[in-house]
Enzyme design. Structure first.
Site, short mmCIF file in Angstrom:
data_model
loop_
_atom_site.label_atom_id
_atom_site.label_comp_id
_atom_site.label_asym_id
_atom_site.label_seq_id
_atom_site.Cartn_x
_atom_site.Cartn_y
_atom_site.Cartn_z
N ASP A 12 3.98 -24.28 24.71
CA ASP A 12 4.54 -25.26 23.97
C ASP A 12 5.13 -26.22 24.83
O ASP A 12 5.22 -26.03 26.28
CB ASP A 12 4.98 -24.82 22.69
CG ASP A 12 6.41 -24.02 22.94
OD1 ASP A 12 6.68 -23.77 24.16
OD2 ASP A 12 7.10 -23.54 21.87
N CYS A 67 6.56 -19.72 25.68
CA CYS A 67 7.32 -20.69 24.79
C CYS A 67 8.67 -20.17 24.98
O CYS A 67 9.06 -19.23 26.00
CB CYS A 67 7.06 -20.29 23.32
SG CYS A 67 7.69 -18.94 22.46
N GLY A 68 9.72 -20.70 24.29
CA GLY A 68 10.99 -20.34 24.91
C GLY A 68 11.39 -19.01 24.56
O GLY A 68 11.84 -18.43 25.47
N GLY A 72 7.26 -16.62 19.05
CA GLY A 72 6.18 -17.30 18.30
C GLY A 72 4.72 -17.33 18.53
O GLY A 72 3.92 -16.89 17.71
N HIS A 100 -0.45 1.61 28.46
CA HIS A 100 -0.55 2.34 27.21
C HIS A 100 -0.89 1.36 26.27
O HIS A 100 -1.56 2.28 25.21
CB HIS A 100 0.82 2.74 26.94
CG HIS A 100 1.75 3.72 28.11
ND1 HIS A 100 2.60 4.37 27.67
CD2 HIS A 100 1.10 4.10 29.10
CE1 HIS A 100 3.00 5.12 28.74
NE2 HIS A 100 2.00 5.16 29.73
N ASN A 101 -0.65 0.30 26.05
CA ASN A 101 -1.35 -0.55 25.12
C ASN A 101 -2.35 -1.43 25.21
O ASN A 101 -2.90 -2.19 24.25
CB ASN A 101 -0.16 -1.41 24.52
CG ASN A 101 1.28 -0.67 24.43
OD1 ASN A 101 2.24 -0.98 24.96
ND2 ASN A 101 1.28 0.18 23.47
N ARG A 111 12.77 -19.33 28.45
CA ARG A 111 13.99 -19.74 28.43
C ARG A 111 14.95 -18.36 28.77
O ARG A 111 16.09 -18.35 28.64
CB ARG A 111 14.48 -19.95 27.17
CG ARG A 111 14.09 -21.34 26.58
CD ARG A 111 14.62 -21.90 25.45
NE ARG A 111 14.08 -23.30 25.22
CZ ARG A 111 13.69 -23.87 23.97
NH1 ARG A 111 13.80 -22.97 22.83
NH2 ARG A 111 13.34 -25.00 24.01
#
Length: 144
Positions: A12, A67-68, A72, A100-101, A111
């Site tokens: 974004d 994004c920041g 989101g 692991h995931n 940010r």
């Protein structure tokens, strides 16, 4: 990191400058840039869904969303059935995200990290391999 990886990337407005810098950092990666294409206000779900779709369909090997805070884009991408999006702001978090995931989308908080940290985190994310074994059983329980 494997040569020739195809990476879907999106951001974004808060992640736009980071995305533009990342696009120029890696010669051995083919990026499919899903936007945004300026720093004007933009809605992160628009880009997160496009990147998640590209990873789900196999058009991309992995996705990167920025994004920041990364919250989101991670929440949005994780709505997709076969996406495991992980928020990582340093290399130490990227290791278990992959090993692991079996994360397939990396979410970066522009940010809250430097570009050098972002580059190192991306390199780690794209280098580490899923360990399988007991982790595969757990990952198999993620999808609904």
């Amino acid at each position: 990191m494997k040569n020739g990886l195809k990476i879907a990337i999106g951001a974004d407005h808060a992640g736009f400058d980071f995305k533009q810098a990342i696009l120029g950092m890696f010669d051995n990666i083919t990026f499919n840039d899903f936007g945004t294409y300026s720093s004007e206000s933009a809605d992160y779900p628009d880009f997160a869904h496009l990147v998640a779709n590209a990873v789900e369909s196999g058009e991309a090997d992995f996705g990167i969303l920025i994004c920041g805070s990364a919250n989101g884009v991670a929440m949005t991408a994780n709505k997709h059935q076969h996406i495991r999006a992980a928020i990582c702001w340093k290399r130490d978090l990227a290791v278990p995200a992959r090993t692991h995931n079996n994360a397939n989308v990396l979410c970066l908080p522009a940010r809250h990290m430097s570009l050098d940290e972002a580059k190192a985190t991306i390199e780690t994310f794209l280098t580490e391999e899923f360990e399988g074994g007991r982790h595969a059983r757990r990952v198999d329980k993620i999808s609904c």
